[in-house]
Design an enzyme around this catalytic site. Structure first.
Site, PDB file in Angstrom:
ATOM      1  N   GLU A 144     -12.770  10.335  27.694  1.00 19.89           N
ATOM      2  CA  GLU A 144     -12.564   9.273  26.729  1.00 19.89           C
ATOM      3  C   GLU A 144     -13.368   8.148  27.082  1.00 19.89           C
ATOM      4  O   GLU A 144     -13.333   7.768  28.516  1.00 19.89           O
ATOM      5  CB  GLU A 144     -11.053   9.135  26.297  1.00 19.89           C
ATOM      6  CG  GLU A 144     -10.862   7.885  25.246  1.00 19.89           C
ATOM      7  CD  GLU A 144     -11.689   8.184  23.940  1.00 19.89           C
ATOM      8  OE1 GLU A 144     -12.665   7.278  23.602  1.00 19.89           O
ATOM      9  OE2 GLU A 144     -11.550   9.278  23.574  1.00 19.89           O
ATOM     10  N   CYS A 179     -13.890  15.077  11.671  1.00 22.13           N
ATOM     11  CA  CYS A 179     -13.363  14.371  10.730  1.00 22.13           C
ATOM     12  C   CYS A 179     -14.692  14.532   9.499  1.00 22.13           C
ATOM     13  O   CYS A 179     -14.589  13.523   8.645  1.00 22.13           O
ATOM     14  CB  CYS A 179     -12.989  12.971  10.983  1.00 22.13           C
ATOM     15  SG  CYS A 179     -14.282  12.123  11.984  1.00 22.13           S
ATOM     16  N   ASP A 229     -13.413  16.913  19.956  1.00 21.91           N
ATOM     17  CA  ASP A 229     -12.868  16.030  18.511  1.00 21.91           C
ATOM     18  C   ASP A 229     -13.726  14.703  18.540  1.00 21.91           C
ATOM     19  O   ASP A 229     -13.261  13.676  18.838  1.00 21.91           O
ATOM     20  CB  ASP A 229     -11.329  15.721  18.727  1.00 21.91           C
ATOM     21  CG  ASP A 229     -10.802  15.377  17.420  1.00 21.91           C
ATOM     22  OD1 ASP A 229     -11.657  14.946  16.583  1.00 21.91           O
ATOM     23  OD2 ASP A 229      -9.600  14.923  17.480  1.00 21.91           O
ATOM     24  N   GLN A 242      -4.019   9.933  15.535  1.00 18.34           N
ATOM     25  CA  GLN A 242      -4.315  10.297  14.233  1.00 18.34           C
ATOM     26  C   GLN A 242      -3.041   9.620  13.138  1.00 18.34           C
ATOM     27  O   GLN A 242      -1.901   9.273  13.673  1.00 18.34           O
ATOM     28  CB  GLN A 242      -3.861  11.914  14.028  1.00 18.34           C
ATOM     29  CG  GLN A 242      -5.041  12.441  14.757  1.00 18.34           C
ATOM     30  CD  GLN A 242      -6.113  12.689  14.021  1.00 18.34           C
ATOM     31  OE1 GLN A 242      -6.433  12.406  12.706  1.00 18.34           O
ATOM     32  NE2 GLN A 242      -7.081  13.749  14.129  1.00 18.34           N
ATOM     33  N   CYS A 250       0.890  -1.100   0.174  1.00 18.25           N
ATOM     34  CA  CYS A 250       0.009  -0.147  -0.070  1.00 18.25           C
ATOM     35  C   CYS A 250       0.814   1.138   0.043  1.00 18.25           C
ATOM     36  O   CYS A 250       1.613   1.577   0.841  1.00 18.25           O
ATOM     37  CB  CYS A 250      -0.850  -0.064   1.192  1.00 18.25           C
ATOM     38  SG  CYS A 250      -1.920   1.472   1.252  1.00 18.25           S
TER      39      CYS A 250
END
Length: 461
Positions: free
Chosen positions: A339, A416, A389, A289, A166
């Site tokens: 979280e 996102c 986020d 990320q 890839c």
């Protein structure tokens, strides 16, 4: 339009999945592998009331933005929807997508939208914006000839497209995957068959520290142990940079890749990497990320929008392993991170200690539950800045309500998914906030997704 009908059209735009959008007599058709500017001949394969899907049969006139894909399986593989488009046009497409969502869904005025040009990824002509991903999840299975294969799923399917290399990931991935495949062939260890729910090796997760060169390999297995694991670990540990080898136990009949239990076979249970001056420990289950170069630009922009002076109390919601939290803590009085994944919060606390940061505290739970509970128990305390986020679905309605009640001076929203971003901004701007700055950042060259960081500010400030 009728099914199997032939048509010709010019592609005007592309949708969220990277399919070309054309129109025939006012009827909208989505066509895979067609790019903006292509004139095509196609065949209708599915009909809906107001739109349909077509199959590309022939490119009559290629788009001026069309390029030759570097990867030989770019079309069938589901990962690089835009590889046949020039990178400059990819950036324009993503910038237009963010703008369109903010205007169409958010209700903001196009002429006064405070949006800056997208921050693209720097690259050289020889290399292009490739080899940026520090993480890969590779399903294993059997090909038509019965041989063990690995690669990526074709778009909207669970059919594995065999991928030797890839071009978005590190070249070392190929050596790791071949080592595992040859080991499985030698010791007759079967790959997972999703339909029959049989076989052992489901996926292989590889993470690489961009700045440290450390490598993590985690085999996701449909069982409780990996036979001859000492042989495999010995071979993997010979690869330069190999720091962590583990297995993840996932015996459920599910599309979720990782199970809850991890066993370390060799090395450490984590690797480390750096963003800016900070060091982070990353476990197999951590959210981190995937593009480290662009992540630093994204976080620097979030920190700039927060405008911290050292006196503020900041909440970082959906904080993961504390990446943004610790960035903020360098300039804030106190940071609280939330979280839902316990392993991520464990990493966040370790990362705070690793960087000798003492003004960051972390909570396990859903942001939409933790923040309202904290606000009820501490009505006299508030937040000066909230950084959020969220996942692609955006913020929960209860969370938006609590954020509005706490009335921070600033909210920095990292997204996102610009569609849910626009929806949430519309809600927040209806209860006393105004949109100040919008900054798209291209974290995923060759793919359709785009990150956006936004500053909204309370009107009375």
């Amino acid at each position: 339009m009728e099914k199997n009908q032939l048509f010709e059209t010019v592609i005007e735009d592309m949708n969220e999945e990277g399919e070309g959008i054309g129109r025939v007599n006012g009827y909208t058709l989505f066509v895979k592998d067609a790019l903006i500017g292509d004139k095509i001949r196609g065949k209708v394969i599915k009909i809906k009331k107001s739109y349909g899907y077509g199959k590309l049969l022939q490119i009559l006139e290629p788009s001026p933005f069309r390029t030759e894909p570097l990867c030989p399986v770019a079309s069938p593989c589901g990962g690089c929807q835009l590889q046949a488009m020039s990178y400059e046009r990819q950036l324009q497409f993503k910038e237009n997508k963010v703008r369109s969502h903010l205007v169409r869904i958010g209700g903001f005025e196009k002429e006064t939208l405070p949006m800056k040009p997208i921050i693209g990824m720097e690259y050289t002509e020889e290399r292009g914006p490739f080899r940026y991903r520090n993480k890969g999840q590779f399903p294993f299975g059997r090909g038509r000839d019965g041989q063990i294969i690995y690669g990526f799923y074709a778009g909207r399917t669970h059919s594995i497209i065999q991928t030797e290399d890839c071009f978005l990931g590190s070249p070392v991935n190929r050596r790791v995957l071949e080592t595992i495949r040859l080991f499985m062939e030698e010791y007759r260890i079967s790959p997972y068959d999703e339909t029959a729910h049989q076989g052992l090796v489901r996926h292989v997760l590889i993470r690489i520290g961009y700045h440290t060169g450390q490598i993590m390999v985690c085999l996701v297995i449909n069982g409780s142990q990996l036979p001859y694991s000492s042989v495999l670990t010995e071979r993997l540990m010979e690869i330069k940079g190999m720091t962590s080898v583990s297995i993840n136990l996932n015996c459920r009949k599910t599309n979720v890749i990782l199970g809850e239990r991890i066993e370390v076979l060799a090395g450490l249970p984590y690797i480390t990497d750096k963003i800016g001056s900070l060091t982070y420990r990353i476990s197999p289950q951590s959210f981190y990320q995937v593009n480290p170069v662009q992540t630093e630009k994204l976080y620097e922009k979030a920190l700039e929008f927060a405008g911290l002076t050292g006196q503020e109390t900041v909440w970082d919601l959906y904080c993961g392993i504390g990446t943004i939290s610790l960035f903020l803590a360098q300039r804030a009085r106190q940071v609280y991170g939330v979280e839902i994944v316990p392993a991520a919060i464990k990493n966040a606390k370790e990362n705070a200690a690793l960087n000798q940061i003492q003004n960051a505290e972390f909570f396990v739970g859903k942001a939409e539950e933790v923040l309202p509970a904290w606000h009820r128990d501490h009505p006299e305390e508030t937040a000066d800045v909230i950084v959020v986020d969220p996942p692609r679905k955006g913020c929960d309605e209860a969370l938006l309500h609590t954020m509005a009640q706490m009335a921070p001076k600033k909210i920095v929203y990292v997204s996102c998914n610009s569609a849910t971003l626009a929806r949430d901004l519309k809600a927040l701007c209806s209860v006393g906030y105004c949109l100040e700055q919008v900054q798209p950042v291209d974290m995923f060259p060759m793919g359709v997704h785009v990150e956006t960081v936004v500053l909204i500010q309370r009107k009375d400030t």
